[in-house]
Design an enzyme around this catalytic site. Structure first.
Site, PDB file in Angstrom:
ATOM      1  CB  THR A   8      -0.929   0.042   1.233  1.00 35.86           C
ATOM      2  OG1 THR A   8      -0.132  -0.003   2.425  1.00 35.86           O
ATOM      3  CG2 THR A   8      -1.881  -1.143   1.237  1.00 35.86           C
ATOM      4  N   GLY A   9       0.472   2.273  -0.690  1.00 41.10           N
ATOM      5  CA  GLY A   9       1.344   3.428  -0.888  1.00 41.10           C
ATOM      6  C   GLY A   9       1.070   4.591   0.038  1.00 41.10           C
ATOM      7  CG  HIS A  50      -5.636  -0.945  -7.070  1.00 41.77           C
ATOM      8  ND1 HIS A  50      -4.562  -0.987  -7.919  1.00 41.77           N
ATOM      9  CD2 HIS A  50      -5.268  -0.104  -6.066  1.00 41.77           C
ATOM     10  CE1 HIS A  50      -3.600  -0.202  -7.475  1.00 41.77           C
ATOM     11  NE2 HIS A  50      -3.999   0.348  -6.344  1.00 41.77           N
ATOM     12  CG  ASP A  84      -5.015  -7.676  -2.410  1.00 41.61           C
ATOM     13  OD1 ASP A  84      -5.746  -7.370  -1.455  1.00 41.61           O
ATOM     14  OD2 ASP A  84      -4.011  -7.017  -2.737  1.00 41.61           O
TER      15      ASP A  84
END
Length: 389
Positions: free
Chosen positions: A83-84, A280, A311
């Site tokens: 995760t950003g 996402h 995911d």
């Protein structure tokens, strides 16, 4: 174990604590999801439609949860998803890495992470580096080699992003930098969360909002919007680009964002060693079915040619077991550990991983399975028209 001041018993409780602790903008960034949030919601809700076929006798006193993913031995089939730009806790991905190492699970590190890959690699050896297609081929390969030098054992190429950012409930404002003007602007919501602010002040600063893993050769790390702009300005990758990066990397290579069987087969043709069935986190094309709905079709399309992970929407150990019964090798978790991080730092991430581990064990017991590798589709009941393939 009932929740205490230092322990939460469910991921839901971790989310409640994160909401109380984080500034509104930071919390809304974690909740995310695009437009109506249909996909983000279905990622979670779809698990509720899957029910069990449990046994009641001749159950196994001990259950095995260990497995391997992309060549790494892990204690349970759970990976920490990349995760950003985390502004959740000052220790960021380094603390996540320490928690993952303590629980013996692998970790994916985003190229948009807040901490350099060298620091994260020093904290955990079972590391996969996640990349977007940003910049020239030469630059992309140089970033991958930087990650390899820092200890990354595999590469994750994320493709599921259409740059949609609209949210019906409003997108949180994100400053391009923390200067006096923005400090004044965000002061009201930050001052309402003194514990979050105090944690950062004790660390010696406030979130920098830079992206160090996109810098090379001593370059100054770009800020988030600079990095995002470069990403948006890069020509979109082709299957030929995927195959090229896979060949150049040469090691374990996961393609993340697959939801269709035909794309899964193309990923195999491109040389991927693993596929992540992912939406996402609902931050791509809203209206895409929850990832668990697409999983069986992808598994059927590729068989045992590649490892398939899932995911999206995992909040309990039972969710992990449901995904594995439908053919996943493992799952990746994102929001769940971020809420744990917000609630309790490194200890909170370990708390989340412990909850999921216990839930996996309990589900295996109820199903009469000695190992996660014994799970089959016969262990669950799917309603009509559940899958989307």
């Amino acid at each position: 174990m009932a929740s205490t001041r230092d322990w939460f018993e469910t991921v839901e409780e971790a989310q409640h604590r994160a909401k109380k602790r984080l500034p509104r903008s930071v919390y809304l960034a974690l909740v995310a999801g695009t437009e109506k949030g249909l996909t983000a919601g279905d990622n979670v809700a779809a698990f509720d439609e899957i029910t069990w076929r449990p046994h009641v006798a001749d159950l196994h006193a001990k259950r095995e949860t260990a497995t391997t993913v992309m060549g790494q031995e892990v204690s349970m089939p759970v990976l920490v998803s990349p995760t950003g730009v985390q502004a959740v806790h000052p220790d960021g991905e380094v603390a996540v890495a320490r928690a993952a190492a303590a629980q013996d699970v692998a970790m994916g590190l985003s190229s948009f992470a807040s901490k350099p890959v060298e620091e994260v690699g020093a904290a955990h050896s079972k590391l996969f580096f996640q990349m977007y297609w940003v910049g020239s081929r030469e630059t992309i390969l140089a970033r991958a080699e930087r990650a390899r030098a820092a200890g990354a054992k595999g590469l994750i190429m994320t493709l599921d992003w259409s740059f949609a950012s609209r949210r019906d409930w409003g997108s949180p404002p994100i400053p391009d930098k923390i200067d006096l003007k923005n400090a004044v602007k965000f002061a009201p919501e930050v001052l309402r969360k003194p514990r979050w602010l105090a944690t950062y002040l004790r660390s010696g600063g406030i979130p920098e909002l830079s992206v160090p893993n996109l810098a090379l050769g001593g370059e100054e790390p770009p800020n988030f919007f600079g990095a995002y702009g470069e990403w948006m300005g890069t020509p979109l990758p082709t299957w030929e680009d995927v195959a090229w990066l896979r060949q150049q990397w040469g090691g374990p290579f996961m393609l993340k964002g697959i939801t269709r069987p035909d794309d899964a087969r193309r990923a195999v043709d491109a040389g991927a060693s693993a596929i992540s069935v992912s939406t996402h986190g609902g931050n791509n094309l809203d209206g895409t079915p929850g990832a668990i709905r697409s999983l069986p079709g992808v598994v059927d399309a590729v068989g045992d040619q590649v490892e398939v992970v899932m995911d999206g929407g995992v909040r309990r150990g039972a969710d992990v077991v449901k995904a594995m019964a439908l053919g996943a090798r493992a799952v990746m978790i994102g929001r769940a550990y971020l809420w744990g991080m917000a609630a309790g730092g490194e200890r909170g991430v370990q708390n989340v991983l412990s909850i999921i581990r216990q839930g996996i064990d309990e589900a295996l017991l109820g199903l009469g399975k000695a190992s996660v590798h014994d799970l089959t589709r016969e262990d669950v009941v799917l309603p009509p028209n559940f899958t989307r393939d």
